[in-house]
Design an enzyme around this catalytic site. Structure first.
Site, PDB file in Angstrom:
ATOM      1  N   SER A 157     -11.131  -0.389  -1.495  1.00  0.00           N
ATOM      2  CA  SER A 157      -9.887  -0.455  -0.728  1.00  0.00           C
ATOM      3  C   SER A 157     -10.141  -0.897   0.705  1.00  0.00           C
ATOM      4  CB  SER A 157      -9.199   0.919  -0.695  1.00  0.00           C
ATOM      5  OG  SER A 157      -8.570   1.198  -1.910  1.00  0.00           O
ATOM      6  N   HIS A 171      -3.850   5.868   3.729  1.00  0.00           N
ATOM      7  CA  HIS A 171      -4.573   4.773   3.083  1.00  0.00           C
ATOM      8  C   HIS A 171      -4.091   3.425   3.613  1.00  0.00           C
ATOM      9  CE1 HIS A 171      -5.835   2.080  -0.242  1.00  0.00           C
ATOM     10  NE2 HIS A 171      -6.794   2.967  -0.461  1.00  0.00           N
ATOM     11  N   ASP A 206       0.834  -1.201   0.000  1.00  0.00           N
ATOM     12  CA  ASP A 206       0.000   0.000   0.000  1.00  0.00           C
ATOM     13  C   ASP A 206       0.868   1.250   0.000  1.00  0.00           C
ATOM     14  OD1 ASP A 206      -2.356   1.777   0.702  1.00  0.00           O
ATOM     15  OD2 ASP A 206      -3.294  -0.184   0.915  1.00  0.00           O
TER      16      ASP A 206
END
Length: 536
Positions: free
Chosen positions: A458, A283, A86
């Protein structure tokens, strides 16, 4: 001697019981009657952990994680390493620090490659982006190489023209709304206002009057603070797109120092798995939290598999499109260093070196590693009109057979069981998407000891990866293909019609939106895993 013999037998029996050898006799959850979605908003507690809840019991289409843990009480588990490929992971976050993988063969900060794996001081993972933060989208990188007359160039140039135009138009709209908002606050002489305040405002400003109905409606749905936060995030997003992602003059790779078109140029990056800017790891930190943030501490959310996993941070996803080289090497790194599940919450629609990634996926398959990936957030049918959309990474060359049986593609659902079950942003596809899991307003860790609600496929992908890790922890002899099949077979089938892309005029049966037509259920998955592990 008899006493000793009896004592040993009792101890052995207790040990066997604690090892979880007892057969699970619970029946899987099934839908035997129509379920009416909750009309009232979720409570704050429900919203923060709705992924853990149960469709039948709570009428919330979570993954029944709470019920799965009831089945697993007293059973022995084995730690599972989950590779999070990621944007970076804040390994110092208090709710993640206890579950961050530590390379047992590496001595921290001695400047040596102690385990001879090619990476110096890779204590918690590896950062394949070095100090890079922003990057072009792949079609911009293709276009920058010049017009070679190929169909790929023409497609990339057309996409660039379309996306640039749309980004400029969206930024203009957002600035328009922000300007109106500032004017309203000035006329009201207030820093914050309500829908009622706005409705009562008599203004001669044409901009205010034009946007007054829309803003009034929005303020009946969200507070002023939320509106302004969303406006700022949207403005930042489109400014970033124009400055970095869509800017042909921007070179985000120069700082890394490698040749991204040479898969054999591997000596690059560093061991700072957070990345150069902590907020840039937002994220990845959120993804890691969905899998592994501490359960039951009444802080933040509850990780699906926090008690049985270690998170290996592999930074390979910039603000922009990832490079195929980084993805391929990230997968191989995670595999070589012991990951049994890899989560990939990223994707793109152009690829210049997809074979490198396909080879890495097959390498992971050979090493019995399951890869879980997000389906994408464009709200599109990846199998429209029988044609397969180009979306990467995937486990089949466009329209072809699967190259491996260790790859799961996950779409996102919301907590509204009914027409709004399919998340309005989620991609879907009868062939390209395997199954769905929760992905709307998921509460999890973000950098600097924070927590936020984020949404997207996600977020759905790590929910699925968490279930996979749970299975692999309690049933370590099951193979990656078996775990994939268990997750797909044990899901709850849904036959109701749902809105596509959030449009109530465009509906389809949920059963037609993926290979399975199901939503993931951890409780059912554990029951089936127990049966499969016993050869039944």
């Amino acid at each position: 001697m008899k006493f000793k013999a009896i004592y040993l037998s009792a101890a052995l029996a207790l040990a066997l019981a604690s090892c979880g050898t007892a057969k699970i006799t619970a029946e899987p959850i099934t839908i035997t009657a129509p379920i009416t979605a909750k009309k009232a908003p979720l409570t704050e507690t429900q919203e923060k952990r709705w992924s853990d809840l149960d469709l039948v019991k709570d009428t919330i289409p979570g993954m029944s994680v709470d019920r799965a843990y009831e089945l697993l009480k007293g059973r022995k588990s084995k730690k599972v390493i989950v590779g999070v490929v990621d944007s970076g992971v804040d390994v110092k976050h208090p709710d993640l620090a206890p579950v961050i993988w530590n390379n047992p063969k590496e001595i921290a900060n001695n400047g040596k490659d102690d385990d001879n794996n090619g990476y110096i001081d890779d204590v918690n993972g590896w950062n394949f982006l070095g100090d890079a933060e922003n990057e072009n989208l792949e079609f911009v990188r293709i276009m920058k190489k010049g017009d070679d007359g190929s169909a790929l160039y023409k497609r990339a140039k057309a996409e660039y023209d379309k996306e640039s135009k749309e980004a400029k138009a969206e930024l203009q709209k957002i600035d328009y709304i922000i300007n109106a908002n500032n004017k309203i606050k000035a006329e009201l002489k207030k820093d914050t206002y309500t829908a009622q305040d706005l409705q009562n405002l008599k203004s001669s400003d044409p901009l205010i009057n034009e946007l007054k109905p829309q803003l009034s409606y929005i303020l009946t749905q969200v507070p002023m603070s939320e509106l302004e936060k969303e406006l700022k995030e949207a403005k930042d997003h489109f400014e970033d797109q124009l400055e970095y992602n869509l800017n042909p003059k921007f070179d985000g790779r120069k700082i890394v120092g490698d040749n991204p078109n040479d898969i054999n140029d591997k000596k690059y990056g560093n061991n700072n798995v957070i990345g150069p800017v902590a907020d840039g790891a937002k994220h990845g930190t959120h993804v890691a939290g969905i899998i592994a943030q501490t359960r039951g501490n009444n802080i933040g959310g509850d990780g699906v598999a926090s008690n049985v996993v270690e998170i290996m941070a592999v930074r390979a996803v910039p603000n922009g499109d990832e490079y195929d080289k980084d993805v391929a090497l990230a997968i191989r790194y995670a595999v070589d260093n012991g990951a049994k599940v890899i989560n990939g919450s990223f994707g793109k629609y152009f690829s210049t070196h997809s074979d490198w990634v396909y080879d890495a996926i097959k390498y992971a398959a050979d090493k019995d590693v399951l890869i879980v990936c997000a389906a994408g957030n464009e709200g599109m049918d990846l199998n429209k009109d029988g044609k397969t959309a180009e979306r990467y990474p995937n486990d089949s060359k466009v329209g072809g057979p699967e190259i491996a049986d260790n790859f799961l593609t996950i779409g996102a659902i919301s907590y509204n069981y009914g027409p709004e079950l399919l998340a309005d942003f989620s991609n879907y596809g009868k062939q390209e998407v395997d199954i769905f899991s929760p992905g709307v307003r998921i509460y999890a860790t973000t950098p600097n000891n924070n927590y936020e609600f984020l949404q997207g496929t996600s977020m759905a992908s790590p929910n699925a990866a968490g279930v996979a890790a749970l299975i692999r922890a309690y049933y370590p002899k099951l193979t990656a293909p078996q775990v994939k099949k268990i997750i797909m077979d044990s899901g709850i089938p849904v036959g109701i019609k749902v809105n596509l892309g959030g449009d109530p005029r465009d509906t389809r049966s949920f059963s037609e939106l993926s290979r399975t037509g199901k939503i993931i259920n951890a409780y059912n998955a554990i029951i089936l895993a127990d049966k499969v592990s016993r050869g039944k």
